[in-house]
Scaffold this motif. Structure first.
Motif, PDB file in Angstrom:
ATOM      1  N   ARG A 177      19.736  -0.044  -2.658  1.00  0.00           N
ATOM      2  CA  ARG A 177      18.327  -0.298  -2.878  1.00  0.00           C
ATOM      3  C   ARG A 177      17.970  -1.772  -2.816  1.00  0.00           C
ATOM      4  N   THR A 178      18.947  -2.660  -2.765  1.00  0.00           N
ATOM      5  CA  THR A 178      18.640  -4.078  -2.555  1.00  0.00           C
ATOM      6  C   THR A 178      18.455  -4.407  -1.081  1.00  0.00           C
ATOM      7  N   LYS A 179      18.692  -3.420  -0.204  1.00  0.00           N
ATOM      8  CA  LYS A 179      18.542  -3.646   1.232  1.00  0.00           C
ATOM      9  C   LYS A 179      17.514  -2.727   1.876  1.00  0.00           C
ATOM     10  N   VAL A 180      17.279  -1.576   1.296  1.00  0.00           N
ATOM     11  CA  VAL A 180      16.336  -0.622   1.878  1.00  0.00           C
ATOM     12  C   VAL A 180      15.165  -0.438   0.932  1.00  0.00           C
ATOM     13  N   SER A 181      14.111   0.121   1.473  1.00  0.00           N
ATOM     14  CA  SER A 181      12.897   0.343   0.686  1.00  0.00           C
ATOM     15  C   SER A 181      13.036   1.589  -0.172  1.00  0.00           C
ATOM     16  N   SER A 182      12.047   1.794  -1.022  1.00  0.00           N
ATOM     17  CA  SER A 182      12.054   2.935  -1.926  1.00  0.00           C
ATOM     18  C   SER A 182      11.754   4.214  -1.160  1.00  0.00           C
ATOM     19  N   PRO A 183      12.171   5.362  -1.691  1.00  0.00           N
ATOM     20  CA  PRO A 183      11.848   6.635  -1.019  1.00  0.00           C
ATOM     21  C   PRO A 183      10.352   6.883  -0.891  1.00  0.00           C
ATOM     22  N   GLU A 184       9.557   6.353  -1.824  1.00  0.00           N
ATOM     23  CA  GLU A 184       8.112   6.557  -1.755  1.00  0.00           C
ATOM     24  C   GLU A 184       7.511   5.868  -0.528  1.00  0.00           C
ATOM     25  N   LEU A 185       7.963   4.649  -0.204  1.00  0.00           N
ATOM     26  CA  LEU A 185       7.443   3.972   0.979  1.00  0.00           C
ATOM     27  C   LEU A 185       7.837   4.725   2.251  1.00  0.00           C
ATOM     28  N   LEU A 186       9.089   5.172   2.328  1.00  0.00           N
ATOM     29  CA  LEU A 186       9.528   5.900   3.514  1.00  0.00           C
ATOM     30  C   LEU A 186       8.792   7.231   3.649  1.00  0.00           C
ATOM     31  N   LEU A 187       8.518   7.874   2.529  1.00  0.00           N
ATOM     32  CA  LEU A 187       7.759   9.119   2.578  1.00  0.00           C
ATOM     33  C   LEU A 187       6.348   8.877   3.091  1.00  0.00           C
ATOM     34  N   ASN A 188       5.646   7.882   2.540  1.00  0.00           N
ATOM     35  CA  ASN A 188       4.284   7.591   2.981  1.00  0.00           C
ATOM     36  C   ASN A 188       4.245   7.104   4.432  1.00  0.00           C
TER      37      ASN A 188
ATOM     38  N   VAL B 140       0.831  -1.203   0.000  1.00  0.00           N
ATOM     39  CA  VAL B 140       0.000   0.000   0.000  1.00  0.00           C
ATOM     40  C   VAL B 140       0.866   1.253   0.000  1.00  0.00           C
ATOM     41  N   LEU B 141       1.870   1.290   0.878  1.00  0.00           N
ATOM     42  CA  LEU B 141       2.665   2.510   1.056  1.00  0.00           C
ATOM     43  C   LEU B 141       3.776   2.674   0.017  1.00  0.00           C
ATOM     44  N   ARG B 142       4.037   1.670  -0.775  1.00  0.00           N
ATOM     45  CA  ARG B 142       5.109   1.787  -1.758  1.00  0.00           C
ATOM     46  C   ARG B 142       4.738   2.654  -2.955  1.00  0.00           C
ATOM     47  N   LEU B 143       3.456   2.842  -3.178  1.00  0.00           N
ATOM     48  CA  LEU B 143       3.024   3.589  -4.351  1.00  0.00           C
ATOM     49  C   LEU B 143       3.150   5.081  -4.098  1.00  0.00           C
ATOM     50  N   GLY B 144       3.627   5.767  -5.093  1.00  0.00           N
ATOM     51  CA  GLY B 144       3.770   7.219  -5.010  1.00  0.00           C
ATOM     52  C   GLY B 144       4.048   7.786  -6.376  1.00  0.00           C
ATOM     53  N   LEU B 145       4.902   8.787  -6.420  1.00  0.00           N
ATOM     54  CA  LEU B 145       5.295   9.434  -7.681  1.00  0.00           C
ATOM     55  C   LEU B 145       6.818   9.429  -7.773  1.00  0.00           C
ATOM     56  N   PRO B 146       7.402   8.303  -8.211  1.00  0.00           N
ATOM     57  CA  PRO B 146       8.867   8.248  -8.338  1.00  0.00           C
ATOM     58  C   PRO B 146       9.379   9.325  -9.286  1.00  0.00           C
ATOM     59  N   ALA B 147      10.449   9.980  -8.879  1.00  0.00           N
ATOM     60  CA  ALA B 147      10.941  11.139  -9.636  1.00  0.00           C
ATOM     61  C   ALA B 147      11.414  10.759 -11.027  1.00  0.00           C
ATOM     62  N   GLU B 148      11.902   9.542 -11.210  1.00  0.00           N
ATOM     63  CA  GLU B 148      12.463   9.146 -12.504  1.00  0.00           C
ATOM     64  C   GLU B 148      11.579   8.149 -13.243  1.00  0.00           C
ATOM     65  N   HIS B 149      10.347   7.981 -12.819  1.00  0.00           N
ATOM     66  CA  HIS B 149       9.446   7.068 -13.525  1.00  0.00           C
ATOM     67  C   HIS B 149       8.884   7.768 -14.760  1.00  0.00           C
ATOM     68  N   PRO B 150       8.745   7.044 -15.881  1.00  0.00           N
ATOM     69  CA  PRO B 150       8.255   7.693 -17.122  1.00  0.00           C
ATOM     70  C   PRO B 150       6.890   8.360 -16.965  1.00  0.00           C
ATOM     71  N   SER B 151       5.989   7.803 -16.155  1.00  0.00           N
ATOM     72  CA  SER B 151       4.680   8.415 -15.999  1.00  0.00           C
ATOM     73  C   SER B 151       4.749   9.763 -15.299  1.00  0.00           C
TER      74      SER B 151
END
Length: 784
Positions: free
Chosen positions: A609-620, A525-536
């Protein structure tokens, strides 16, 4: 010759020459002239009259005669109908009634249409010849013509209708009040079925596959053998003139009607209604029936209360009993379908149907299955959970687990909150296909029942494996594509080399940051966000150097609104899990502890990034914990309940604030021990405060540092291009830096988020100034 034509015209306009003796010379008998009001039978010379009357006067006389003919005809019709009606009532023979010639305009002393007015006797004279009306010609009556007043049209219609009804109907017999009341009640019941269950009842002689009428286009036609339920084909709302359709159904017939409806095949033509009922499935159909039954129950109850006494009610008590039985039966059938999916062919995927119904709460909340129709805890979903839990606790747990699996599997297909993957209908890997907002809303609605919330928190995918378990050290590698057929030896070696390199980078442990966001419910649930380098996201800021400030601001605001909406749903979900009960709250707290422990190195400038979560999860995660701290931001009394001994209690912080080990946190003082006794007045407030402090240190602090670095790189690149007299707008590196900068500003410059952070640190400053020196040295460095 020229004088002959006017004489013919006058002769035609005057109504004819009359009898056999009439001629153009006017030497005929008295019948040859035009008629007048002379009742003495004197002869008038036609030629003399033609010479004395003008053409307009002759035409006016002709029009007067036509008007008299029309009045006489209408009056005669009314009189004839009245006479026939009178004769039929008195038993007289209608064949002996007086016949009135509707085309005769002159008769002796007869009454014209019963109006009581006498008509001149000109029956012996010549009849007017038929002429065509000239369009647009104004018709004027003659001066000597007898003018008849037309009978009132409204009265004629009423007289005709009354006479026709009396002539066709049988002799009136007194109606049985009991039979009439039963007929009306039967009609109300069958109409109630049509409105609530969307079905119409047909007898076995009827064709169930025949098309429905416009009024029943949304209903399914059911064939029922019970004579108390079935009705005649020509009167589907109960009761023909002979009363041969039974006495009407009762509450015990509801189960049979619902069973007939639910037993239909998905390919049945009767389900092709408008709108089609086969698309909503069993759960959606039963949920709609429950809502409509509740609304009908309120209307019937209100109507019953408005009446002075229950004795004057027209079967409202029976209708209330039927509606209550419908609400009970639809919940029972839905529970049976969820526990035994093979019970009905339409419900073989009932758990998936339940998940889809929960997803519709965002788009149509008033028609959702979680809408409380009759007050608090009266929704279809709430009663369904009560029914499942009362019948079998294990089956209830399995249903919640399967629904959560469908939702989380669909979430795993999303990379951002903007994605909406296609639905998968395979029974093994079925997904819903909605975007992240709808899926998180469905999980939040799933937790509206406390027992369902506890069951969701006990699902296998809610936690990471314990740190000391063998499963925690298992490495997960993503599935790699197979070697293409027909590849050469050199291509095979290159493929295996790339596969080995990918496995070394993409693999992660079962207990790690990537596993937290890919294999746990709250992580998905919390992993979704707006990644800065995602094409969308970068597509919104493509060619950022050539965009105006207004275009960039509009793009940021649009994405920020979507992110805030998604984060609000995440906050609601976590809040439901926390307040549902002690068991679910403990599970959520344990997930918070695991999330902070596996991301202990997320604060580094370049984390692995193979050990920690994405910035979007930590932000949420920081947004959720800030929301939990919000009740005591501005409440001084509640902020005084923050106990500094929490950081010295490993049993409560779960190892987040350990003093030893590789992941220990530096403190403000030295030689700090865990000797302090922790006895808080409120255990939840200190937990939220110190967890949120740690979360901000792992999210907003490193994210802000990264943002400063990107801004510096963008400015440095623009300065370099200008020094070289290059084109700033077309430089790819500058556009990339600016795109990342604008994507980071979506949340870093969010007014609500920044305000909550400042409030938290303002409260933290007051807390540090309040505690004594011995307690101050135990505080972690990141809190300041």
């Amino acid at each position: 010759m020229s004088g002959f034509l006017p004489d013919i015209a006058r002769w035609a306009l005057g109504g004819g020459a009359g009898g056999a003796g009439g001629n153009g010379d006017g030497d005929g008998d008295g019948s040859g002239g035009s008629n007048s009001n002379d009742n003495n039978g004197n002869n008038n010379d036609g030629n003399a009259n033609a010479n004395t009357l003008s053409e307009e006067e002759i035409r006016a006389k002709r029009m007067a005669r036509l008007a008299a003919l029309e009045n006489r005809q209408s009056s005669s019709a009314c009189t004839e109908d009245a006479v026939i009606a009178a004769d039929s009532e008195n038993g007289a023979d209608s064949s002996n009634a007086e016949k009135i010639d509707s085309m005769e305009i002159d008769g002796g002393d007869e009454e014209a249409g019963g109006s009581g007015r006498k008509i001149d006797n000109i029956s012996g004279g010549p009849r007017p010849m038929d002429v065509d009306d000239v369009p647009g010609e104004k018709k004027m009556p003659a001066a000597d013509a007898t003018i008849f007043e037309p009978a009132p049209k409204k009265q004629a219609k009423e007289t005709t209708a009354t006479a026709t009804f009396k002539s066709k109907s049988a002799p009136a017999t007194p109606l049985d009040p009991v039979a009439e009341a039963a007929r009306k009640l039967r009609r109300k019941k069958l109409l109630l079925l049509r409105r609530v269950l969307l079905v119409t009842i047909a007898s076995p002689a009827d064709d169930a596959s025949s098309p429905s009428s416009d009024k029943t286009a949304a209903c399914v036609k059911l064939v029922v053998d019970d004579p108390d339920i079935a009705c005649t084909a020509d009167n589907d709302v109960g009761g023909g003139s002979d009363g041969d359709v039974g006495t009407g159904f009762r509450t015990h017939h509801i189960a049979e009607i619902l069973a007939s409806r639910l037993s239909l095949s998905p390919s049945a033509k009767s389900l092709e209604t408008m709108p089609p009922q086969h698309k909503c499935g069993i759960i959606g159909y039963l949920g709609g029936c429950y809502k409509r039954a509740g609304e009908e129950w309120k209307e019937v109850r209100n109507g019953l209360n408005e009446k002075k006494s229950k004795s004057s009610a027209g079967g409202e008590e029976d209708l209330l009993e039927i509606l209550e039985e419908i609400r009970k039966q639809v919940v029972s059938y839905a529970a049976s379908s969820l526990m035994v999916p093979d019970l009905f062919e339409l419900g073989n995927d009932s758990t998936l149907q339940l998940a889809k119904c929960l997803c519709t709460t965002t788009t149509d909340p008033t028609n959702s299955i979680t809408f409380d129709v009759l007050g608090k805890n009266t929704s279809f979903y709430y009663n369904l959970c009560e029914e499942l839990h009362s019948q079998d606790v294990d089956s209830f747990q399995n249903v919640i687990t399967e629904v959560a699996k469908y939702l989380t599997d669909s979430l795993s297909k999303c990379d951002t909150i903007l994605d909406e993957p296609a639905a998968i209908t395979d029974s093994n890997t079925a997904t819903i296909g909605d975007n992240g907002l709808f899926l998180v809303s469905a999980l939040r609605e799933l937790c509206t029942h406390k027992k369902a919330t506890a069951a969701l928190a006990n699902t296998p995918r809610f936690h990471l494996p314990p740190a000391d378990s063998p499963e925690a050290s298992v490495k997960v590698t993503p599935t790699m594509p197979r070697l293409p057929t027909g590849a050469s030896a050199q291509q095979a070696r290159l493929f295996h080399m790339m596969q080995a390199m990918s496995n070394s980078r993409a693999g992660y442990l079962r207990r790690s940051g990537p596993a937290l966001e890919k294999e746990t419910l709250l992580g998905l649930v919390l992993r979704l966000g707006l990644p800065a380098e995602h094409p969308s996201v970068t597509s919104t800021f493509s060619n950022a150097a050539s965009k105006t400030k207004k275009d960039v601001s509009n793009g940021i605001e649009g994405l920020r609104r979507q992110l805030e909406l998604y984060q609000n749903k995440c906050n609601e979900l976590v809040k439901q899990l926390v307040i549902a009960g002690e068991d679910s709250r403990k599970n959520v707290i344990q997930w918070f502890i695991d999330a902070l422990l596996v991301n202990v190195n997320a604060g580094a400038s370049r984390p692995d990034r193979t050990k920690v979560s994405s910035p979007e999860l930590l932000l949420n995660l920081s947004v959720v914990l800030l929301k939990l701290c919000e009740p005591f931001f501005n409440d001084t009394k509640k902020s005084l309940l923050i106990d500094p001994g929490f950081v010295s209690s490993p049993e409560n912080h779960g190892g987040i604030y350990d003093l030893t080990g590789n992941d220990h946190l530096p403190r403000l003082g030295s030689n700090v021990t865990n000797s302090a006794v922790y006895q808080p007045k409120n255990s939840f407030i200190p937990l939220c405060f110190f967890f949120c402090s740690r979360s901000l240190a792992l999210s907003i602090i490193p994210d802000a540092n990264f943002y400063d670095m990107i801004v510096y790189q963008a400015r440095r690149t623009a300065w370099t291009i200008q020094r070289q007299n290059g084109d700033i707008r077309s430089d790819p590196n500058l556009n990339r830096y600016l795109g990342i900068q604008y994507a980071k500003e979506i949340h870093l410059q969010n007014r609500a988020y920044v305000t909550d952070i400042l409030k938290f640190y303002d409260m933290a400053a007051g807390f540090l100034m309040r505690i004594d020196k011995d307690q101050l040295i135990t505080m972690p460095e990141h809190i300041v």
